[in-house]
Design an enzyme around this catalytic site. Sequence first.
Site, PDB file in Angstrom:
ATOM      1  CB  THR A 221      -0.933  -0.010   1.272  1.00  0.00           C
ATOM      2  OG1 THR A 221      -1.817  -1.150   1.093  1.00  0.00           O
ATOM      3  CG2 THR A 221      -1.733   1.272   1.329  1.00  0.00           C
ATOM      4  NE  ARG A 249      -8.797  -7.542   2.216  1.00  0.00           N
ATOM      5  CZ  ARG A 249      -7.648  -6.614   2.497  1.00  0.00           C
ATOM      6  NH1 ARG A 249      -7.341  -5.871   1.371  1.00  0.00           N
ATOM      7  NH2 ARG A 249      -6.925  -6.545   3.577  1.00  0.00           N
ATOM      8  CB  VAL A 250     -13.357  -3.411   0.918  1.00  0.00           C
ATOM      9  CG1 VAL A 250     -12.651  -1.815   1.054  1.00  0.00           C
ATOM     10  CG2 VAL A 250     -13.851  -3.534  -0.485  1.00  0.00           C
ATOM     11  CG  ASP A 252      -6.196  -0.514   6.092  1.00  0.00           C
ATOM     12  OD1 ASP A 252      -5.713  -1.294   5.474  1.00  0.00           O
ATOM     13  OD2 ASP A 252      -5.166   0.452   6.444  1.00  0.00           O
ATOM     14  N   GLY A 273      -0.592  -2.165   5.985  1.00  0.00           N
ATOM     15  CA  GLY A 273      -0.679  -3.301   6.595  1.00  0.00           C
ATOM     16  C   GLY A 273      -1.748  -4.325   6.483  1.00  0.00           C
ATOM     17  CB  THR A 274      -2.897  -7.232   8.317  1.00  0.00           C
ATOM     18  OG1 THR A 274      -1.735  -7.852   8.244  1.00  0.00           O
ATOM     19  CG2 THR A 274      -4.163  -8.303   8.021  1.00  0.00           C
ATOM     20  N   GLY A 275      -5.080  -5.005   6.746  1.00  0.00           N
ATOM     21  CA  GLY A 275      -6.327  -4.244   6.645  1.00  0.00           C
ATOM     22  C   GLY A 275      -7.314  -4.304   7.685  1.00  0.00           C
TER      23      GLY A 275
END
Length: 357
Positions: A221, A249-250, A252, A273-275
């Site tokens: 990102t 899937r969406v 953050d 990061g891991t959303g």
Amino acid sequence: MPHPRSAPFLLALSLLAGGCTTPAPPAAPKPGWALAVHGGAGVMDRETMSAETEATYRAALQAALNRGTAVLDKGGSALDAVEAVVRGLEDDPLFNAGRGAVFTADGRNELDAAIMDGGTLKAGAVAGITGIRNPITLARAVMEQSPHVMMIGQGAERFGAEKSVEKADPSWFFTEKRWQSLKKTLTERGLPIPPRPPGVGPEPVPLAQGDGLPEDRKFGTVGVVARDRAGHVAAGTSTGGTTAKLWGRVGDSPIIGAGTYADDKSCAVSGTGTGEYFIRLGVAREVCNLVGYGGKSLQQAADAVIQKQLTALGGDGGVIAVAADGTLAWSFNTSGMYRAMAAEGQKPVVAIFKGEP
């Protein structure tokens, strides 16, 4: 004898009276512009990254800073600087945003982006879009030319067409490295591999070698935060999501308050990061709340959220942030984060690994 109203005469009277007059100190200079950029966080170790790859990423981060400072140094707005920098990162195949985005399990590039103006609290976001060259520009169009904050999928693309936002063919977003990463991930999960996208040609033989970094442990990102000379802050974030993500899937990045937030009364934040964890914690807004209401410095707030809250929940990633006074900060709980910062009159900083400034 000095004139009764002259400065020497008044000073003499003061000294005779046993006092001393000291001229008031000059007003502190108003903070100038400030800018920070990230290109993703994850497992990034000096031992596994080649010198060539490291140099390539550092040059790309410096180029991103240059684009932003060119806007801000001419008196441009934080919002314009954010869009300009993110557009450049979306066009750079090194990063997981726009061109170079990862593929979904269906073999598509589905893109998300958000932008927010700290002066007005206006925001725009798009999710699950394809065929738009620069999602950040579409997100800004949603903010400025629609009554909405977020638009998704085909509806967002239709809106972009009405507003003449530049399109791009699927082949524009394709990179061989991301495609091979998809195939590897799907094979490991026992899932079928979709057909190779049209217009990209056959697979090269031999296949290009990667940079030695596990693809599923990097978050590409991209994001930017800026403060302009007028004192306004802004934030923008753009991503291709995660490799082999499921349909619809969406993460953050386009969620205002999770991966992106800006408020002149506190700060501007962009995360990577891991959303799913960033959404659950409302990471970006939480950092701003700790600054605006919690009495913490920007660095303290960023560390409290990333090093404590995010880590305790089991999430990984990082943030960049700029406060209303121009202070810059970043924090991440991974071994590295592509990052850079610059402020008016100060030497720029470009870093990748943990332990760098």
